[in-house]
Design a protein around this motif. Structure first.
Motif, PDB file in Angstrom:
ATOM      1  N   TYR A  45      33.934  36.069  53.390  1.00  0.00           N
ATOM      2  CA  TYR A  45      33.814  37.347  52.686  1.00  0.00           C
ATOM      3  C   TYR A  45      34.389  37.119  51.369  1.00  0.00           C
ATOM      4  O   TYR A  45      35.372  36.529  51.018  1.00  0.00           O
ATOM      5  CB  TYR A  45      34.576  38.295  53.534  1.00  0.00           C
ATOM      6  N   SER A  46      33.482  37.779  50.432  1.00  0.00           N
ATOM      7  CA  SER A  46      33.859  37.688  48.891  1.00  0.00           C
ATOM      8  C   SER A  46      34.033  39.004  48.418  1.00  0.00           C
ATOM      9  O   SER A  46      33.210  39.818  48.502  1.00  0.00           O
ATOM     10  CB  SER A  46      32.846  37.024  48.030  1.00  0.00           C
ATOM     11  N   ASP A  47      35.149  39.179  47.688  1.00  0.00           N
ATOM     12  CA  ASP A  47      35.394  40.392  46.967  1.00  0.00           C
ATOM     13  C   ASP A  47      35.704  40.257  45.476  1.00  0.00           C
ATOM     14  O   ASP A  47      36.725  39.703  45.469  1.00  0.00           O
ATOM     15  CB  ASP A  47      36.489  41.019  47.910  1.00  0.00           C
ATOM     16  N   ILE A  48      34.786  40.365  44.548  1.00  0.00           N
ATOM     17  CA  ILE A  48      34.890  40.091  43.421  1.00  0.00           C
ATOM     18  C   ILE A  48      35.120  41.405  42.667  1.00  0.00           C
ATOM     19  O   ILE A  48      34.277  42.173  42.571  1.00  0.00           O
ATOM     20  CB  ILE A  48      33.527  39.302  42.718  1.00  0.00           C
ATOM     21  N   SER A  49      36.168  41.336  41.759  1.00  0.00           N
ATOM     22  CA  SER A  49      36.416  42.551  40.892  1.00  0.00           C
ATOM     23  C   SER A  49      36.653  42.130  39.095  1.00  0.00           C
ATOM     24  O   SER A  49      37.269  41.140  39.130  1.00  0.00           O
ATOM     25  CB  SER A  49      37.661  43.270  41.040  1.00  0.00           C
ATOM     26  N   LYS A  50      35.915  42.732  38.451  1.00  0.00           N
ATOM     27  CA  LYS A  50      36.020  42.373  36.912  1.00  0.00           C
ATOM     28  C   LYS A  50      36.322  43.764  36.285  1.00  0.00           C
ATOM     29  O   LYS A  50      36.017  44.882  36.521  1.00  0.00           O
ATOM     30  CB  LYS A  50      34.725  41.827  36.551  1.00  0.00           C
ATOM     31  N   LYS A  51      36.998  43.664  34.947  1.00  0.00           N
ATOM     32  CA  LYS A  51      37.019  44.524  33.934  1.00  0.00           C
ATOM     33  C   LYS A  51      36.752  44.111  32.680  1.00  0.00           C
ATOM     34  O   LYS A  51      37.247  43.252  31.986  1.00  0.00           O
ATOM     35  CB  LYS A  51      38.429  45.062  34.040  1.00  0.00           C
ATOM     36  N   VAL A  52      35.623  44.453  32.211  1.00  0.00           N
ATOM     37  CA  VAL A  52      34.931  44.123  30.894  1.00  0.00           C
ATOM     38  C   VAL A  52      34.849  45.431  29.997  1.00  0.00           C
ATOM     39  O   VAL A  52      34.092  46.238  30.416  1.00  0.00           O
ATOM     40  CB  VAL A  52      33.708  43.390  30.964  1.00  0.00           C
ATOM     41  N   ALA A  53      35.493  45.184  28.761  1.00  0.00           N
ATOM     42  CA  ALA A  53      35.574  46.424  27.727  1.00  0.00           C
ATOM     43  C   ALA A  53      35.662  47.582  28.371  1.00  0.00           C
ATOM     44  O   ALA A  53      35.193  48.473  28.200  1.00  0.00           O
ATOM     45  CB  ALA A  53      33.876  46.318  27.292  1.00  0.00           C
ATOM     46  N   GLY A  54      36.923  47.403  29.306  1.00  0.00           N
ATOM     47  CA  GLY A  54      37.364  48.926  29.845  1.00  0.00           C
ATOM     48  C   GLY A  54      36.528  49.316  30.881  1.00  0.00           C
ATOM     49  O   GLY A  54      37.014  50.278  31.488  1.00  0.00           O
ATOM     50  N   VAL A  55      35.640  48.422  31.468  1.00  0.00           N
ATOM     51  CA  VAL A  55      34.713  49.076  32.470  1.00  0.00           C
ATOM     52  C   VAL A  55      34.892  48.239  33.848  1.00  0.00           C
ATOM     53  O   VAL A  55      34.802  47.126  33.573  1.00  0.00           O
ATOM     54  CB  VAL A  55      33.269  49.150  32.146  1.00  0.00           C
TER      55      VAL A  55
END
Length: 212
Positions: free
Chosen positions: A35-45
């Motif tokens: 199970y993969s849970d990927i989170s990102k925050k780019v340019a405030g989004v």
């Protein structure tokens, strides 16, 4: 010429596999899923994706081998091994306002024999000749101990990532076995391959070595 040669090799090995299938055929494989849970925050989004991810620690693959005893201790065999991998972020924007939270998994495009596609003629005296696509002794050793590539390669140096040019190389190998010891010499031609893109030749090499 390159594409014609590839098609000829594939056709020859497939024909050989079909002809040998009634002799000693084996189907094998590895299915590594997590199970993969990927989170990102780019340019405030923020963006996140949750999905089943294949080939996390051990490259998933499906393989076929077939062999025929030619008598007198001589035999011929073929091996066809195809990689199975996924890209959990495929099809989803990961930057800017279009970034979204999504659930899903896609299978990466692959081709038959993307990991190994070769034939071997073995003789009673322990010598052998192999031709087709696969890997080399030096490549296996170097990639297996290169920390930059992660644990996916430990003991499994043929990956499913064509961008690393680590899937396979076209190889002509001659060798001699002495019990657990194997001495060999080979000529290889490395090529970056990707579906729907032109193949890129990344160099050729010569190798002499041994394993125990």
């Amino acid at each position: 010429q390159g594409d014609k040669m590839k098609k000829l090799v594939i056709a020859t090995l497939l024909a050989s596999a079909c002809g040998l299938a009634s002799a000693q055929a084996t189907v094998y494989g590895v299915l590594d899923a997590g199970y993969s849970d990927i989170s990102k925050k780019v340019a405030g989004v923020k963006s996140s994706t949750q999905a089943i991810d294949l080939s996390n620690f051990n490259s998933s693959r499906l393989g076929f081998t077939a062999g025929e005893d030619l008598g007198g201790g001589n035999k011929v065999s073929v091996k066809i091994e195809t990689g199975i991998s996924s890209n959990v972020m495929a099809g989803y924007s990961q930057t800017g306002a279009a970034a979204a939270s999504a659930k899903g998994t896609t299978l990466d495009a692959t081709t038959l024999g993307s990991r190994e596609l070769n034939g071997t003629l073995s003789f009673a005296n322990g010598s052998y000749a192999k031709i087709g696509y696969g890997s080399t002794g030096v490549r296996d050793t170097v990639l297996a101990y290169d920390a930059a590539f992660g644990s996916n390669l430990v003991g499994n140096t043929l990956t499913n990532d064509a961008m690393l040019s680590s899937n396979r190389a076209s190889v002509v190998e001659l060798g001699q076995t002495f019990g657990a010891v194997k001495a060999f010499g080979s000529v290889s031609k490395n090529t970056n391959t990707a579906d729907n893109k032109s193949d890129v030749n990344t160099g050729s090499g010569y190798e002499v070595g041994g394993t125990y």
